[in-house]
Design a protein around this motif. Structure first.
Motif, mmCIF file in Angstrom:
data_model
loop_
_atom_site.group_PDB
_atom_site.id
_atom_site.type_symbol
_atom_site.label_atom_id
_atom_site.label_comp_id
_atom_site.label_asym_id
_atom_site.label_seq_id
_atom_site.Cartn_x
_atom_site.Cartn_y
_atom_site.Cartn_z
ATOM 1 N N LEU A 47 0.977 -1.198 0.085
ATOM 2 C CA LEU A 47 -0.424 0.483 -0.120
ATOM 3 C C LEU A 47 0.733 0.989 -0.257
ATOM 4 C CD1 LEU A 47 -2.558 1.635 -0.121
ATOM 5 C CD2 LEU A 47 -2.478 1.224 2.765
ATOM 6 N N PHE A 48 1.934 1.825 0.573
ATOM 7 C CA PHE A 48 2.930 2.968 0.693
ATOM 8 C C PHE A 48 4.174 1.943 -0.311
ATOM 9 C CE2 PHE A 48 0.320 2.015 4.792
ATOM 10 C CZ PHE A 48 -0.082 3.836 4.760
ATOM 11 N N SER A 49 3.911 1.378 -0.853
ATOM 12 C CA SER A 49 5.571 1.180 -2.219
ATOM 13 C C SER A 49 5.848 2.851 -2.174
ATOM 14 C CB SER A 49 5.290 0.723 -2.484
ATOM 15 O OG SER A 49 3.761 0.578 -3.363
ATOM 16 N N PRO A 50 6.751 2.845 -2.159
ATOM 17 C CA PRO A 50 7.229 4.563 -3.215
ATOM 18 C C PRO A 50 6.632 4.065 -4.099
ATOM 19 C CG PRO A 50 8.427 3.509 -1.705
ATOM 20 C CD PRO A 50 7.886 2.462 -1.963
ATOM 21 N N GLY A 51 6.508 5.304 -4.886
ATOM 22 C CA GLY A 51 5.894 5.939 -6.384
ATOM 23 C C GLY A 51 4.919 6.989 -6.758
ATOM 24 N N GLU A 52 4.971 6.932 -7.518
ATOM 25 C CA GLU A 52 4.347 8.308 -7.855
ATOM 26 C C GLU A 52 3.740 8.162 -9.383
ATOM 27 O OE1 GLU A 52 5.685 12.263 -7.828
ATOM 28 O OE2 GLU A 52 6.514 11.984 -5.943
ATOM 29 N N VAL A 53 1.534 8.286 -9.212
ATOM 30 C CA VAL A 53 0.918 7.889 -10.692
ATOM 31 C C VAL A 53 0.627 9.900 -11.204
ATOM 32 C CG1 VAL A 53 -1.511 7.703 -11.375
ATOM 33 C CG2 VAL A 53 0.412 6.634 -9.583
ATOM 34 N N PRO A 54 0.829 10.308 -11.961
ATOM 35 C CA PRO A 54 1.396 11.674 -12.983
ATOM 36 C C PRO A 54 -0.793 11.861 -12.378
ATOM 37 C CG PRO A 54 2.133 10.454 -14.244
ATOM 38 C CD PRO A 54 1.785 9.071 -13.480
ATOM 39 N N GLY A 55 -0.830 13.388 -11.327
ATOM 40 C CA GLY A 55 -2.225 14.121 -11.478
ATOM 41 C C GLY A 55 -2.570 13.435 -10.343
ATOM 42 N N LYS A 56 -1.827 12.028 -9.712
ATOM 43 C CA LYS A 56 -2.904 11.674 -8.381
ATOM 44 C C LYS A 56 -2.264 11.720 -6.972
ATOM 45 C CE LYS A 56 -6.020 7.346 -7.450
ATOM 46 N NZ LYS A 56 -6.879 6.496 -8.006
ATOM 47 N N LYS A 57 -2.352 11.374 -6.150
ATOM 48 C CA LYS A 57 -2.313 11.289 -4.929
ATOM 49 C C LYS A 57 -2.291 9.537 -4.230
ATOM 50 C CE LYS A 57 -3.340 13.252 -1.651
ATOM 51 N NZ LYS A 57 -4.185 14.562 -0.500
ATOM 52 N N THR A 58 -1.348 9.640 -4.051
ATOM 53 C CA THR A 58 -1.234 8.121 -4.050
ATOM 54 C C THR A 58 -0.286 7.637 -2.486
ATOM 55 O OG1 THR A 58 1.242 7.642 -4.600
ATOM 56 C CG2 THR A 58 -0.644 6.869 -5.791
ATOM 57 N N PRO A 59 -0.921 6.862 -1.536
ATOM 58 C CA PRO A 59 -0.490 6.827 0.052
ATOM 59 C C PRO A 59 1.350 6.069 0.103
ATOM 60 C CG PRO A 59 -2.260 5.434 -0.351
ATOM 61 C CD PRO A 59 -1.881 5.652 -2.332
ATOM 62 N N GLY A 60 1.902 5.620 -1.529
ATOM 63 C CA GLY A 60 3.800 5.756 -1.630
ATOM 64 C C GLY A 60 4.269 7.822 -1.334
ATOM 65 N N SER A 61 3.160 8.016 -2.192
ATOM 66 C CA SER A 61 3.869 9.406 -2.263
ATOM 67 C C SER A 61 3.830 10.533 -1.055
ATOM 68 C CB SER A 61 3.187 9.951 -3.539
ATOM 69 O OG SER A 61 1.972 10.197 -3.221
ATOM 70 N N VAL A 62 2.815 9.772 -0.122
ATOM 71 C CA VAL A 62 2.902 10.896 0.615
ATOM 72 C C VAL A 62 3.226 10.403 2.235
ATOM 73 C CG1 VAL A 62 0.843 11.508 2.361
ATOM 74 C CG2 VAL A 62 0.027 11.737 0.123
ATOM 75 N N LEU A 63 3.292 9.039 2.624
ATOM 76 C CA LEU A 63 4.113 8.425 2.943
ATOM 77 C C LEU A 63 4.966 6.765 2.783
ATOM 78 C CD1 LEU A 63 1.672 8.459 6.130
ATOM 79 C CD2 LEU A 63 4.034 9.523 6.117
ATOM 80 N N PRO A 64 5.828 7.285 1.915
ATOM 81 C CA PRO A 64 6.465 5.941 1.282
ATOM 82 C C PRO A 64 7.033 4.797 1.880
ATOM 83 C CG PRO A 64 8.007 7.634 1.652
ATOM 84 C CD PRO A 64 6.530 8.567 1.995
ATOM 85 N N LEU A 65 7.113 4.016 2.093
ATOM 86 C CA LEU A 65 7.494 2.545 2.851
ATOM 87 C C LEU A 65 8.780 1.952 1.491
ATOM 88 C CD1 LEU A 65 8.171 1.956 5.756
ATOM 89 C CD2 LEU A 65 5.528 0.741 5.318
ATOM 90 N N SER A 66 9.215 1.722 2.085
ATOM 91 C CA SER A 66 10.324 0.326 1.705
ATOM 92 C C SER A 66 10.696 -0.957 2.543
ATOM 93 C CB SER A 66 11.927 1.001 1.257
ATOM 94 O OG SER A 66 10.922 2.157 -0.030
ATOM 95 N N LEU A 67 10.525 -1.814 2.587
ATOM 96 C CA LEU A 67 11.364 -3.194 2.927
ATOM 97 C C LEU A 67 12.886 -3.100 3.012
ATOM 98 C CD1 LEU A 67 9.451 -5.104 4.366
ATOM 99 C CD2 LEU A 67 10.109 -6.547 2.630
ATOM 100 N N ASP A 68 13.416 -3.530 3.210
ATOM 101 C CA ASP A 68 15.141 -3.645 3.783
ATOM 102 C C ASP A 68 15.618 -4.679 2.862
ATOM 103 O OD1 ASP A 68 15.246 -5.198 6.558
ATOM 104 O OD2 ASP A 68 14.490 -3.820 6.656
ATOM 105 N N ASP A 69 16.423 -5.418 2.540
ATOM 106 C CA ASP A 69 17.223 -6.393 1.934
ATOM 107 C C ASP A 69 16.934 -7.053 3.375
ATOM 108 O OD1 ASP A 69 17.610 -5.357 -0.284
ATOM 109 O OD2 ASP A 69 19.941 -4.657 -0.226
ATOM 110 N N GLN A 70 16.969 -6.678 4.614
ATOM 111 C CA GLN A 70 16.898 -7.802 5.401
ATOM 112 C C GLN A 70 15.875 -8.220 6.214
ATOM 113 O OE1 GLN A 70 18.905 -6.534 9.380
ATOM 114 N NE2 GLN A 70 19.083 -8.485 10.521
ATOM 115 N N LEU A 71 15.211 -7.976 6.251
ATOM 116 C CA LEU A 71 13.399 -8.395 5.911
ATOM 117 C C LEU A 71 12.897 -9.026 4.595
ATOM 118 C CD1 LEU A 71 11.348 -8.056 8.202
ATOM 119 C CD2 LEU A 71 10.956 -5.908 6.916
#
Length: 1411
Positions: free
Chosen positions: A959-983
């Motif tokens: 849901l919060f994966s980083p990424g933007e959609v042109p002209g649209k606000k997404t959860p990833g653009s507001v509160l981005p969240l990434s999964l580190d390599d260890q996890l």
């Protein structure tokens, strides 16, 4: 009674009918004879016709001219004439007739002049160019094209009977009468015309002469000559199966003509005193035994049509005999004498009819014994089906003769035919026979073949055959021929009724009539069981019908329960219902209801299903039986009360007497409630499908009745969770606006209260789910009910949160507190209700409400309860799971609120967003819990909680994966969240652990089904036969797939695994997990069921898109190579017994290199460097395993590694030549570096196959194709090694030549200038990487003489090379004088130029040099 007409008159007595002429191609060409401007082709055709006219006498020429003048008026059937006096006989031997292509009575051009001289007075024709000789089949004959390209498919149109059959406007009755006239005048020419017509229907162009018709002993020889002539040509499809428009009406016309012919011959008595049928029977019997399908099929059909006509004649004779017999008996009574008078005309007529009937029966028996008995078991299923179809026609047309056991048995035998079409025709032929009155043969036939018919209806592979069998069983049951109900018949009927829940809708519809018959029989028995004399009251039959329907359904479910108790597998009917009922429209009884299928199939067959109002009246009654009637005294007292109730006019429905004939038990009442809900949904769906019906009217009728009935039903079933779950679906079918129109707002309030009460008191998941669905439906009502909906919904939310706080009241530390069982039950119930309601409605405000700190918020309470998951208590697992699910839903709903807020002004000063910061804190808190429960090491949660936490964890990251959609606000653009390599690696480890757990459960289930054999010492595998036993043991999971698909525990476990896999794949697709982790799943492709493989195929689609469209080819190549290597490891470790899983994986992974269109054309490719990298890594891995296992004392592991090369062959299916060139170089380098000795043993065949495929792919490119093909030729010439004695003998010189001395292997190269020495050695080294060395199987072998540019050849091989005088490629490309060519090859090999991404210019052709 009919009398034959006078000689020479028509049977119908009407004048000759002038019909419209059939304009064939021959008639059209005659028209062109009068056209002076005809084309050259027309002139040639006209000359052919004029030569034909030379054969006619003067009268015939005049008649022909008259017909040519009246060509537009139409042409009737012309009877064949005998030759005029003074002419020579036209009969000849068959060979001469076939050679000339002409027979008596026909108008074709003769081959010799002697035939034209036979006509007296015929003028000599001027010399004309001869037309092309007509063959028996295939050429242009009488204007008809060859091989089916003309109107009649290459069949001659010179036979008037055949032409009449093709003319739709021809009166076949008139044609048959004209034929009989000609038969009466001259029998042999008419019979020859008829037999020729049959030959034309077979697709042959041969003509039958009068001599051949007269010679009965020569029929076999004539047929053989015709067949031999057809076999020499490419005959088109014969008319019965031809698709030409001109030949399509032939089948029906042929049947009609023969029918009219049989009846006309009967009326004219020619059936009994002519040679028509004996001649026809003789020819048809001979043709039916032909080796040609066209002859067998056509003759069988003609014979069948003739028998059909004889059946009508037999019926007519039977009627005439009945009439004459009655008249004769009446005359005898008048004479008062029982003796017969031979001179009496009635007696004569009776005897004559008897003789005729006997002759007709003899004809039918001869046709049957001579043709049908042999052809019903023909090799061709189409002929067998034709026989069965016609036998059914005969039985229906003439049951007095054919409907007998000796003929019915053929239909019973063909019920077991291997052909679907034959079985279908046999069943269709039997269905109408049961309507024939007073048949004595059918009961015995039914008893003998009933079980076979039941087997076909239950388990045949073809749906149409099963439907036909069900139709036949319905007829059998309707005529009371099923058998004794107390014996096996009752169970058989119930098993057939079980098909009402079959997967195929056609089967359910087909069995509905049978089901309705069984139900109607039970209703009649129930009505007659009481034996009451009083008149039946209104509505009693409907109630009895509903009761019997419920009884029958309960009986069927009992059968399923018995099957379930006898075996560990789920019965077929119950399993298919879960698959099919989900697709039915308007299913109010839930997706698992079997009743939905029954109602859908029985809607048009049983009135009780459609009459939902009668069902409602029956459900409103109180069907409980009081326990006070257990003793005789109490029963008498109850009887007196019943008598008082009968006489009293009680208006209260609760005191209304319930008759035993429609009293329902608990199970029947539950099923009838499901039938009621399904009936309501079906009635509304039918009204929507019917354009004439008004849906609003049907909904209004339903709503009016249920406004008063629903409160009573809720009160009656409020303690039964199963019935309440069904009842809660019914309000969704109401028209809510009608509450306002009828001023029933109080009833609407009561409906809200009933639904809310069930939601707050019940804990069953189905009840909660249906309650929430009904609440959401109530919220969608019109504007007039908005206030009521808002008030009721607020009250419900407050009640839910209050119950949560009350459940934990008085507890300080919820994380460590001890709860009693009843407290845990209450907490689990309230969290389940909150989660169910939260899934459909935003409750975030109520979740965070704390009244200014005076009370704990629901978020804090649920967070504290979720912490108890660390303790790992099994009884708290459901509660903690619901808490985590509710917290997750809270974050999702709050994210939606954040996205719905308007964007801040960029010019204004940025202010802290309270909603955003609160959401981030709550999300991080939840992620910490989910991470610990899913992949953490500090807690020990239960398995189900771990899986649900893993799913929720990846869902949040998606849901919060980083990424933007042109002209649209997404959860990833507001509160981005990434999964580190260890996890990520920990998540991949969790996925691997889940797969291994599932594999262990499958293995345990298979071990329970079949224990492996053990030796005396208890071991499962010994040293001698250990490999075979391990193969059998490892193959058991594969053989158990079928049983696993019907085993309920394994089905549930498979569903759980697929759920986890789908979440993992979704995370890879979005980019939360790296592509390299795809190998965790793909390594197990083909190991489990097809359902798991289907999930993995979606991951392969992801890799294809990422590698080609998203330009992540390097990561995809790593994932593919890792997947193959892990799959190889499973085989080497013995986890799987064969390489089939790895081969299947390789085939699927090869599709990731290209994107194809709908027509399989390649649209895009993955860059070549990544394709080569996959092969390079796998080659290196395999040779590394070979190098470590080659010196082991046990060769089993080495053999396993060598067999894995067959898995690499499918990976080359989409490779390009230059990719194969680079892969070949890596393969040769790996062989050199690892120093693995590749021998000629069978062990290395997979590696040789891989290398051979590389060479074949390389040969597709012109730049290197010549060199690759030359290498292939040299490999082919070097098949036998020097150590093979047989090869040495084959390679030895011819006797005249002396045995040559062995030649040493020449290591030196031809003398070249010193300046080119460096280039030559470099070229030799490079070409060794390009071309494989030669040995017996085309396998590259390491060179032992230090010269990398030459092959090690035996003496015989060198001699064969020296004696070859043809030009061959000089494989020593290093000796070429073309420096540019050598440099291009070096660049191609060293740098990989000329690949897909960088097209290479075509190189000069390799120079050839003659030895």
């Amino acid at each position: 009674m009919s009398t034959p007409p006078a000689s020479g008159e028509r049977r119908s007595g009407r004048p000759r009918k002038q019909v419209e002429r059939y304009e064939g191609l021959q008639g059209l060409k005659r028209k062109r004879t009068d056209d002076s401007e005809a084309t050259a082709d027309g002139i040639e055709d006209n000359e052919d016709i004029e030569e034909d006219d030379d054969l006619l006498g003067p009268e015939e020429e005049d008649e022909d001219d008259d017909e040519a003048e009246d060509v537009d008026d139409g042409e009737e059937y012309r009877a064949p004439r005998s030759a005029p006096k003074g002419t020579k006989g036209t009969g000849s031997k068959r060979a001469k007739a076939l050679e000339n292509g002409h027979t008596s009575g026909q108008t074709e051009k003769p081959k010799t002049k002697s035939r034209s001289k036979a006509v007296d007075g015929a003028p000599k024709a001027a010399p004309k160019p001869r037309a092309k000789k007509a063959r028996l089949a295939g050429e242009f004959v009488s204007g008809t094209a060859v091989n089916g390209e003309g109107t009649t498919g290459g069949i001659k149109s010179d036979n008037h009977l055949f032409n009449a059959l093709l003319n739709p406007s021809t009166s076949l009755q008139t044609v048959s009468e004209d034929f009989l006239d000609s038969l009466r005048e001259s029998a042999l020419p008419a019979l020859a015309e008829l037999i020729t017509m049959v030959v034309r229907c077979c697709g042959a162009n041969a003509d039958i002469t009068t001599d051949e018709v007269a010679d009965e002993d020569g029929v076999v020889g004539v047929c053989e000559e015709i067949m031999d002539a057809i076999k020499k040509t490419q005959a088109p499809p014969y008319p019965l199966i031809s698709r030409l428009p001109a030949l399509k009406p032939l089948r029906k016309a042929l049947s009609s003509f023969l029918n009219h012919l049989m009846k006309s011959t009967h009326m004219s008595s020619q059936l009994y005193n002519s040679d028509l049928l004996p001649t026809l029977l003789s020819w048809l019997t001979t043709m039916s035994s032909s080796s040609l399908r066209s002859f067998r099929h056509t003759s069988t059909y003609v014979a069948a049509c003739a028998v059909s006509g004889l059946c009508e004649v037999a019926n007519e004779l039977e009627k005439d005999l009945s009439v004459v017999g009655r008249q004769r008996e009446a005359e005898r009574k008048k004479r008062k004498s029982g003796a017969a008078n031979a001179k009496d005309p009635l007696e004569k007529r009776f005897v004559e009819l008897k003789e005729r009937q006997k002759k007709v029966v003899e004809f039918m028996k001869e046709f049957f014994d001579g043709i049908f008995v042999h052809r019903y078991r023909d090799f061709d299923p189409e002929i067998r089906a034709e026989c069965m179809h016609e036998l059914g026609v005969w039985m229906k047309a003439c049951p007095s003769y054919w409907l007998d056991g000796q003929y019915l048995r053929y239909a019973g035998w063909l019920l077991s035919d291997s052909s679907t079409h034959v079985r279908l025709e046999a069943l269709k032929a039997l269905v109408p026979l049961y309507s024939v009155p007073s048949s004595t043969a059918l009961p015995h036939f039914t008893t003998r073949f009933l079980q076979r018919i039941i087997q076909i209806a239950s388990s045949d592979t073809d749906v149409a055959v099963r439907c036909a069998a069900l139709a036949l069983l319905t007829e059998i049951d309707a005529h009371d021929l099923w058998g004794d109900e107390e014996d096996a018949g009752g169970n058989d009927r119930a098993k057939i009724c079980l098909l009402i829940w079959d997967t195929e809708p056609r089967i359910r519809r087909a069995v509905a009539s049978f089901f309705a018959n069984v139900w109607a029989e039970q209703v009649e028995e129930a009505i007659e069981s009481q034996g009451r004399k009083k008149k039946e009251k209104e509505g009693e039959r409907e109630k009895i019908g509903a009761k019997q329907l419920a009884t029958l359904l309960v009986r069927l479910e009992t059968l399923i329960d018995e099957e379930l108790s006898q075996s560990s597998e789920e019965p077929r009917a119950a399993y298919v219902t879960r698959q099919v009922s989900a697709h039915l429209p308007g299913s109010p009884s839930g997706l698992d209801s079997r009743v939905v299928l029954a109602v859908d199939a029985l809607w048009n067959h049983i009135d009780a299903v459609r009459e939902w109002d009668s069902l409602l009246d029956l459900l409103l009654l109180d069907h409980t039986i009081s326990d006070d009637s257990s003793s005789p005294r109490k029963r008498k007292k109850a009887a007196r009360k019943d008598a008082e109730l009968e006489t009293a006019e009680a208006g209260d429905e609760e005191k209304e007497r319930v008759d035993d004939r429609w009293r329902l038990d608990e199970r029947e009442e539950t099923l009838l409630l499901e039938v009621f809900g399904s009936s309501l949904a079906k009635a509304i769906a039918e009204a929507q499908a019917d354009k004439k019906a008004e849906v609003d009217d049907v909904k209004a009728d339903v709503t009016r009745d249920l406004i008063l009935a629903l409160p009573k039903l809720f009160a009656k079933y409020q303690t039964d969770a199963g019935r309440i779950a069904d009842l809660l679906m019914i309000p969704r079918l109401l028209d809510l606006d009608l509450y306002v129109e009828m001023r029933e707002t109080n009833a609407y309030d009561q409906l809200w209260d009933d639904v809310s009460q069930q939601f707050l008191k019940q804990t069953d998941p189905m009840v909660l789910r249906n309650s929430v669905g009904t609440i959401m439906y109530l919220l969608t009502s019109g504007a007039s009910l908005v206030n009521i909906n808002s008030r009721k919904m607020t009250e419900l939310e407050d009640e839910v949160f209050s119950s949560l706080r009350d459940a934990v009241a008085g507890r300080d530390e919820l994380e460590l507190a001890n709860f009693e069982d009843n407290e845990l039950h209450a907490l689990s119930a309230v969290t389940t209700r909150l989660s169910s309601l939260f899934a459909t409605r935003d409750l975030t405000v109520g979740m965070e409400e704390d009244e200014g700190g005076k009370q704990s918020s629901a978020w804090d309470i649920l967070s504290a309860l979720a912490e108890r998951g660390r303790l790992g208590y099994k009884d708290e697992e459901a509660m903690v799971d619901q808490c985590l699910k509710t917290l997750n839903l809270h974050v999702v709903w709050k994210t939606r609120r954040l996205l719905a807020e308007p964007d801040a002004d960029p010019d204004a000063e940025a202010e802290p967003n309270a909603l955003k910061s609160s959401l981030e804190d709550q999300r991080n808190t939840l992620l910490e819990k989910l991470t610990e429960y899913a992949v953490g090491t500090q807690s020990s949660p239960c398995e189900a909680l771990r899986r649900s936490s893993f799913d929720a964890l990846l869902t949040l990251y998606i849901l919060f994966s980083p990424g933007e959609v042109p002209g649209k606000k997404t959860p990833g653009s507001v509160l981005p969240l990434s999964l580190d390599d260890q996890l990520q690696y920990r998540c991949a480890g969790f996925m691997q652990a889940e797969i291994e757990k599932y594999a262990d459960e499958v293995a345990e289930a298979n071990d329970d089904d079949e224990e492996p054999p053990q030796n005396e010492d208890g071991s499962d595998v010994d040293m001698d036969g250990g490999e075979e036993k391990q193969k059998r043991k490892a193959s058991k999971p594969k053989s158990g797939n079928n049983s696993r698909t019907t085993s309920q525990p394994l089905l549930g476990r498979e569903y759980i695994l697929c759920t986890v896999i789908s979440t993992f794949i979704r995370a890879i697709r979005i980019g939360v997990l790296h592509l390299r982790h795809a190998a965790v799943l793909l390594a197990h492709f083909g190991r489990f069921s097809s359902t798991v493989d289907l999930c993995m195929k979606s991951l392969i689609d992801v890799l294809r898109e990422e590698g080609i469209r998203s330009k992540h080819g390097e990561a995809v190549a790593i994932a593919i190579a890792k997947s193959l290597e892990d799959s190889f490891e499973l085989y080497l470790d013995g986890t799987v017994s064969t390489t089939e899983c790895s081969v299947s994986l390789a085939k699927m992974l090869s599709t990731t290199f290209v994107i194809r269109s709908g027509h399989f054309a390649i649209l895009k490719r993955m860059p070549s460097v990544h394709v080569v990298a996959v092969h390079r890594d796998c080659i290196g891995w395999l040779f590394g395993k070979l190098q470590t296992s080659i010196n082991l004392p046990n060769t089993k592991r080495r053999n396993k590694v060598a067999s894995l090369w067959r898995c690499m062959v499918p990976m080359l299916s989409t490779a390009e030549p230059r990719e194969a060139l680079q892969i070949k170089r890596h393969l040769d380098n790996a062989i050199k570096e690892t120093k693995v000795e590749i021998t000629e043993e069978k062990l290395w065949e997979p590696l040789r196959a891989y290398e051979k495929r590389l060479v074949n792919v390389m040969a597709k490119d012109k730049a290197i194709g010549e060199a690759a093909r030359a290498t292939t030729r040299k490999v082919t010439q070097s098949k036998a090694p020097a150590s093979d004695p047989a090869a040495r003998d084959d390679a030895s010189p011819t006797p005249p030549r002396p045995q040559p001395r062995p030649r040493p292997v020449r290591n030196e190269m031809p003398p070249v200038p010193e300046s080119q020495h460096g280039m030559q050695s470099q070229g030799s080294e490079d070409i060794a990487l390009l071309l494989p060395a030669a040995d017996i199987n085309g396998m590259s072998t390491p060179l032992t003489n230090g010269n990398a540019g030459r092959h090690v050849l035996s003496n015989g091989q060198k001699r064969a090379r020296d004696e070859d005088e043809d030009e061959s490629l000089n494989l020593n490309l290093g000796a070429s004088d073309d420096d540019e060519e050598q440099q291009a090859l070096n660049d191609l090999i060293e740098n990989g130029k000329g690949g897909v991404s960088e097209p290479m210019e075509p190189m000069n052709s390799v120079k050839r040099r003659r030895r």
